[in-house]
Every structure is written in structure tokens, then in C-alpha cells.
Design an enzyme around this catalytic site. Sequence first.
Site, short mmCIF file in Angstrom:
data_model
loop_
_atom_site.label_atom_id
_atom_site.label_comp_id
_atom_site.label_asym_id
_atom_site.label_seq_id
_atom_site.Cartn_x
_atom_site.Cartn_y
_atom_site.Cartn_z
N GLY A 54 -5.11 10.52 -14.67
CA GLY A 54 -4.76 11.09 -13.37
C GLY A 54 -3.27 11.09 -13.07
O GLY A 54 -2.88 11.10 -11.91
N SER A 55 -2.44 11.11 -14.12
CA SER A 55 -1.00 11.13 -13.82
C SER A 55 -0.60 12.46 -13.19
O SER A 55 0.31 12.50 -12.35
CB SER A 55 -0.17 10.82 -15.07
OG SER A 55 -0.24 11.87 -16.00
N LEU A 81 -12.45 17.54 -18.60
CA LEU A 81 -12.86 17.87 -19.97
C LEU A 81 -14.15 18.68 -20.08
O LEU A 81 -14.65 18.90 -21.17
CB LEU A 81 -12.98 16.58 -20.80
CG LEU A 81 -11.66 15.82 -20.95
CD1 LEU A 81 -11.85 14.56 -21.79
CD2 LEU A 81 -10.58 16.70 -21.56
N ILE A 132 -16.10 24.52 -16.46
CA ILE A 132 -16.51 24.69 -15.06
C ILE A 132 -17.66 25.70 -15.01
O ILE A 132 -17.56 26.79 -15.60
CB ILE A 132 -15.31 25.21 -14.22
CG1 ILE A 132 -14.15 24.22 -14.29
CG2 ILE A 132 -15.73 25.46 -12.78
CD1 ILE A 132 -14.43 22.86 -13.69
N ASN A 170 -5.51 25.40 -14.14
CA ASN A 170 -5.61 24.29 -15.10
C ASN A 170 -4.24 24.09 -15.73
O ASN A 170 -3.43 25.01 -15.78
CB ASN A 170 -6.63 24.67 -16.19
CG ASN A 170 -6.78 23.57 -17.23
OD1 ASN A 170 -6.87 22.39 -16.91
ND2 ASN A 170 -6.79 23.95 -18.51
N HIS A 219 -2.41 22.80 -19.32
CA HIS A 219 -2.71 22.56 -20.74
C HIS A 219 -1.42 22.12 -21.45
O HIS A 219 -0.37 22.74 -21.25
CB HIS A 219 -3.25 23.85 -21.38
CG HIS A 219 -3.68 23.65 -22.80
ND1 HIS A 219 -4.88 23.03 -23.13
CD2 HIS A 219 -3.06 23.93 -23.97
CE1 HIS A 219 -4.97 22.96 -24.44
NE2 HIS A 219 -3.89 23.50 -24.98
N GLU A 236 4.78 18.37 -17.50
CA GLU A 236 3.58 18.71 -16.71
C GLU A 236 3.74 18.26 -15.27
O GLU A 236 3.37 18.98 -14.34
CB GLU A 236 2.34 18.03 -17.31
CG GLU A 236 1.90 18.58 -18.64
CD GLU A 236 0.60 17.95 -19.10
OE1 GLU A 236 -0.30 17.78 -18.29
OE2 GLU A 236 0.50 17.61 -20.30
C1 GRF Z 1 -2.73 16.36 -19.50
O1 GRF Z 1 -2.01 16.35 -20.70
C2 GRF Z 1 -3.23 17.77 -19.21
O2 GRF Z 1 -2.38 18.75 -19.69
C3 GRF Z 1 -4.51 17.81 -19.97
O3 GRF Z 1 -5.06 16.52 -19.83
C4 GRF Z 1 -4.01 15.57 -19.60
C5 GRF Z 1 -4.33 14.83 -18.35
O4 GRF Z 1 -3.49 13.76 -18.13
N1 GRF Z 1 -5.32 18.92 -19.53
P1 GRF Z 1 -3.54 12.97 -16.77
O5 GRF Z 1 -4.97 12.46 -16.58
O6 GRF Z 1 -3.14 13.87 -15.66
O7 GRF Z 1 -2.59 11.82 -16.93
#
Ligand code: GRF
Length: 217
Positions: free
Chosen positions: A19-20, A96, A99, A113, A115, A185
Site C-alpha cells: 500500500g505504498s 492482483l 476487476i 491502474n 503498472h 510511481e
Molecule cells: C506497484 O509496483 C504497482 O505498480 C503494482 O503493484 C505495486 C504495488 O505496490 N501494480 P504498493 O502496494 O503500492 O506498495
Amino acid sequence: MVRHFTDEMRLAVLASGSGSNFQAILDAIDRGVLRARVVLCLSNQPDAAVLERARGAGVTALVLPPRAAGPDAEREAIEQGLSESGANFIALAGYLRLIPAEVVRAYHGRMINIHPALLPAFGGPGMYGRRVHQAVLAYGVRWTGVTVHLVDEQYDTGPIVLQEPIPVAQGDTVESLAERVLEAEHRLYPEALRLFADGRIRVQGRVVRILDLQENA
Ligand code: GRF
């Protein structure tokens, strides 16, 4: 056509992991960079750290029924969570599961989303987490990056909203690459959400146009 947020963006975040990105969204809201409210955190993983983060931040945290309960139970739980929270936009952040198509249709143009690669390369079913960075290193590409895209009924194929390239350094490992990508991200996801919240996104077919501020005035 994408609905504009004349009112407040009420965000549901679906996540399966640490959940970062969820945290980065909360932080952007706290800093006043993103005008939105996170009204729901949904996870398919009962022990996902993201749920603790949500509870700590006073965000409703819901766990979906296990896969064995079947696709209808999963869809109903998602739909119920969304409708009870009044969410008008969905951000997938390390979620993961695919949907359900009904939810994709109901939130058409209002679900994104993130990625950890430059789509359409290194995406699709099974391409998540470390596997993405492993594939990037094994292929020997010089650039990877981050993609934020709208969600359609398949994995990683929806219209692209934002991308940021990141060079692959000689000697990079999965860990070093993952760290740099994740850092990007955390900037890019709140930025993409801000564009939607400010009504600056137009979608034609699979092409996304970002209006400049004057165009949207
Ligand atoms: C991230 O790398 C995102 O791009 C991918 O899953 C990871 C989630 O990381 N879809 P976090 O749980 O937000 O730390």
C-alpha cells in the site's frame, strides 16, 4: 466520454499489498496537491499491510471474500463496498485480481491502474511485482518506467494516461530497479488522479488527451 468532477472526487483504492501507493495518494491529499477524499480501501488479501494503513488513516477497510466463495460473491462485495462508500472513482494500486466486467462498465473512464513498466511492454496476466522487473532485466531493455492507464476488461491494456521512463542501469538488480520505479510511481499516481479530479482528461478511443489548464477553464 469521461465524467468530470465538478464535485469532490470520492476515491476507492483496491490493493493487495503493502500500500505504498495508497499512502502516496493519502499524502498528496494531505499536502493539498490532490483534491479528493479516500472513502474506501478494498483488498482481497486479509493480511495486506494496506488495510492497516487504511485503518490508521480512518479509511473504511474491507476484505473481499476468498476466491473459493466464487466470482459472484466477489463482485457483489465490491459493488456493495463501492455503493455504500459513495465512491465515484477507483484507483487500483497493486491489486492482483481482474476487476469484474460489470464493475469495469459501471466505472468506465473512472478507474485507473498503475503498472511498474512502460506498457504495452512487460504487462498482462502474471506480470506483477518482482516478475516485471525480472523480465525487464532478462530482456535487457535500456529503459523501463511507470504507466498509469484506464482500466478495461483485460490486464494492463486500457488507454494510457501518463508514463514516465526510467533508465535501466548496468548492474541493476530487481531490488534496485523496483526501488527507483516505486519512487516514480509515488509521484505519478497522485498526478494522474489530480488530472481526473481537475476534469482535464478526455478519452477518444484509446487515446487520452490532457487538457491544459486554460482549455479547462
Ligand atoms: C506497484 O509496483 C504497482 O505498480 C503494482 O503493484 C505495486 C504495488 O505496490 N501494480 P504498493 O502496494 O503500492 O506498495
